[in-house]
Design a protein around this motif. Structure first.
Motif, short mmCIF file in Angstrom:
data_model
loop_
_atom_site.label_atom_id
_atom_site.label_comp_id
_atom_site.label_asym_id
_atom_site.label_seq_id
_atom_site.Cartn_x
_atom_site.Cartn_y
_atom_site.Cartn_z
N SER A 22 49.91 -39.85 30.65
CA SER A 22 49.06 -38.70 30.00
C SER A 22 49.12 -38.96 28.51
CB SER A 22 49.68 -37.58 30.48
OG SER A 22 50.92 -37.12 29.85
N ILE A 23 49.94 -39.65 28.01
CA ILE A 23 50.24 -39.62 26.64
C ILE A 23 49.20 -40.77 26.31
CG2 ILE A 23 51.67 -40.41 24.64
CD1 ILE A 23 53.92 -39.32 26.21
N GLU A 24 49.22 -41.83 26.91
CA GLU A 24 48.27 -43.15 26.72
C GLU A 24 46.96 -42.61 26.70
OE1 GLU A 24 49.14 -46.08 25.47
OE2 GLU A 24 51.02 -45.12 25.18
N ILE A 25 46.51 -41.93 28.00
CA ILE A 25 45.18 -41.47 28.10
C ILE A 25 44.94 -40.57 26.84
CG2 ILE A 25 43.64 -40.13 29.31
CD1 ILE A 25 44.14 -42.89 30.81
N LEU A 26 45.62 -39.74 26.42
CA LEU A 26 44.95 -38.80 25.36
C LEU A 26 44.92 -39.54 23.95
CD1 LEU A 26 47.13 -35.60 25.95
CD2 LEU A 26 44.86 -36.13 26.73
N LYS A 27 45.70 -40.52 23.84
CA LYS A 27 45.67 -41.53 22.63
C LYS A 27 44.32 -42.25 22.73
CE LYS A 27 50.37 -42.20 21.21
NZ LYS A 27 51.49 -42.90 21.21
N SER A 28 43.85 -42.62 23.84
CA SER A 28 42.92 -43.79 24.13
C SER A 28 41.51 -43.00 24.05
CB SER A 28 43.04 -44.51 25.48
OG SER A 28 42.82 -43.64 26.47
N VAL A 29 41.19 -41.80 24.45
CA VAL A 29 39.93 -41.20 24.52
C VAL A 29 39.32 -40.89 23.15
CG1 VAL A 29 40.41 -40.26 26.80
CG2 VAL A 29 40.88 -38.90 24.80
N SER A 30 38.03 -40.72 23.15
CA SER A 30 37.54 -40.52 21.82
C SER A 30 37.74 -38.73 21.40
CB SER A 30 36.14 -40.77 21.84
OG SER A 30 35.29 -40.25 22.54
N LEU A 31 37.64 -38.02 22.51
CA LEU A 31 37.87 -36.52 22.30
C LEU A 31 38.31 -35.85 23.32
CD1 LEU A 31 36.46 -34.24 20.37
CD2 LEU A 31 34.44 -34.05 21.76
N ILE A 32 39.19 -34.91 22.79
CA ILE A 32 39.89 -33.95 23.99
C ILE A 32 39.35 -32.56 24.04
CG2 ILE A 32 42.08 -33.03 24.80
CD1 ILE A 32 43.36 -35.36 23.19
N ALA A 33 38.65 -32.24 25.29
CA ALA A 33 38.40 -30.98 25.35
C ALA A 33 39.51 -30.07 25.88
CB ALA A 33 37.28 -30.87 26.56
N GLY A 75 28.95 -43.19 26.95
CA GLY A 75 29.81 -44.24 27.05
C GLY A 75 31.24 -43.85 26.60
N GLU A 76 31.08 -42.46 26.01
CA GLU A 76 32.63 -42.09 25.34
C GLU A 76 33.64 -41.49 26.51
OE1 GLU A 76 32.65 -39.37 21.94
OE2 GLU A 76 30.71 -40.01 21.38
N ASN A 77 34.68 -42.00 26.60
CA ASN A 77 35.92 -41.41 27.50
C ASN A 77 36.39 -40.14 26.83
OD1 ASN A 77 35.79 -43.40 29.52
ND2 ASN A 77 37.42 -44.60 28.39
N LEU A 78 36.35 -39.24 27.66
CA LEU A 78 37.05 -37.69 27.24
C LEU A 78 38.01 -37.48 28.25
CD1 LEU A 78 33.79 -35.65 26.64
CD2 LEU A 78 34.65 -37.62 25.09
N ALA A 79 38.96 -36.59 27.63
CA ALA A 79 39.97 -35.75 28.39
C ALA A 79 39.76 -34.32 28.22
CB ALA A 79 41.25 -36.32 27.92
N LEU A 80 40.24 -33.79 29.53
CA LEU A 80 40.07 -32.33 29.53
C LEU A 80 41.67 -31.66 29.68
CD1 LEU A 80 38.80 -29.48 30.23
CD2 LEU A 80 38.80 -30.16 32.57
N VAL A 81 42.06 -30.88 28.58
CA VAL A 81 43.27 -30.26 28.84
C VAL A 81 43.04 -28.90 29.01
CG1 VAL A 81 44.45 -32.28 27.90
CG2 VAL A 81 44.03 -30.51 26.52
N SER A 82 44.31 -28.04 29.58
CA SER A 82 44.25 -26.73 29.39
C SER A 82 45.78 -26.27 28.55
CB SER A 82 44.35 -25.93 30.56
OG SER A 82 45.44 -26.42 31.50
#
Ligand code: SAM
Length: 279
Positions: A22-33, A75-82
């Protein structure tokens, strides 16, 4: 490769409950919703994650979707967190995930903490079959109707409840499900005052009433299912009813069959009615 939307679980209390992935993914995406950017900013700071955040909560999710989908399409990878735990589980995110799916974007779950599953894993009630009921209504009249519907549910039920409503909610449960129904109480999971207990609903009412600290923090209730109806095969039931119908009315025979076997009176009555022609 086309862009992906990562649905990332975050801790429900203890910050160490982030996974490496989860840390790696949050670092790698361009934006976190994020449901609440201020809340998530603290988590990101703790893990030295500098990815920008954007708000995506119940009140703006519909408007935000178009913008986020556009980015994914570009083409931007995004993450979704609550704020805590797994997004979409009594948390926002469903509309965004559905929109991503409808737009052909791959949605990737990054599993982690979820209060419902953590509670179920530790309270000691059957976990082979369970239902997640989320939050019950805050209105007592509505809540009682919801509980009546769940009364005969045989699988374990998981319910989230706010601390200021916990006492009245557990009292309502005791009234509808009966005082002796087993219940798991999981409060402040992974936090300093973690409390995990299993008792009856009657005992839980007393436990909460006598210790006001139990009406604080975050709480999951895990309710044991109603006892399974006894498994009686049709042939045995027919045999019993046929014999009883020789001496008794349909009503009396079905009542006695229900008492003796534990099957529902309505079921016994219906079958007795069908058999009564043949006796
Ligand atoms: N998405 C979250 C999850 O995966 O569990 C749930 C979010 S919901 C808005 C918040 C509710 O989850 C709380 O009211 C409580 O019922 C439950 N909850 C969250 N964290 C908890 C914890 N540490 N201990 C007990 N219950 C918790």
């Amino acid at each position: 490769m086309s862009a992906q939307l990562f649905v990332v679980a975050t801790p429900i209390g203890h910050l160490d409950d982030m996974t490496f992935r989860s840390i790696e993914i949050l670092k790698s995406v361009s934006l976190i919703a994020a449901e609440d950017t201020r809340q998530s900013a603290q988590l990101l700071k703790h893990y030295n994650i500098s990815t920008p955040l954007t708000a995506c909560h119940d009140h703006n999710e519909s408007n935000k979707i178009d913008i986020l989908i556009e980015k994914l399409k570009n083409g931007e990878n995004l993450a979704l967190v609550s704020d805590a735990g797994t997004p979409l589980i009594s948390d926002p995110g469903f509309k965004l995930v559905r929109a991503a799916q409808e737009n052909g974007i791959k949605v990737v779950p990054i599993p982690g903490a979820c209060a419902a599953i953590a509670a179920l894993s530790a309270v000691g009630l059957p976990s082979d079959r369970f239902s997640f009921e989320g939050f019950l209504s805050s209105k007592q009249s509505q809540r009682l109707i919801q509980l009546e519907k769940l009364k005969n549910e045989t699988q374990t039920m998981i319910i989230y409840e706010a601390p200021h409503r916990i006492l009245e909610c557990v009292k309502d449960m005791a009234n509808v499900f009966g005082n002796d129904r087993p219940v798991g109480f999981a409060r402040e999971i992974t936090k300093t005052f973690e409390t995990i207990r299993k008792m009856t609903l009657q005992e839980l009412v007393a436990f909460i009433e006598n210790d006001h600290n139990q009406q604080k923090g975050e709480i999951v209730l895990v309710i044991g299912g109603a006892p399974e109806e006894k498994n009686l095969d049709q042939e045995k039931l027919d045999e019993l009813l046929t014999r009883l119908l020789q001496d008794l009315s349909v009503k009396a025979a079905s009542q006695l069959a229900a008492d003796l076997t534990g099957i529902k009176k309505k079921v016994a009555y219906q079958r007795a009615l069908e058999l009564s022609d043949k006796v």
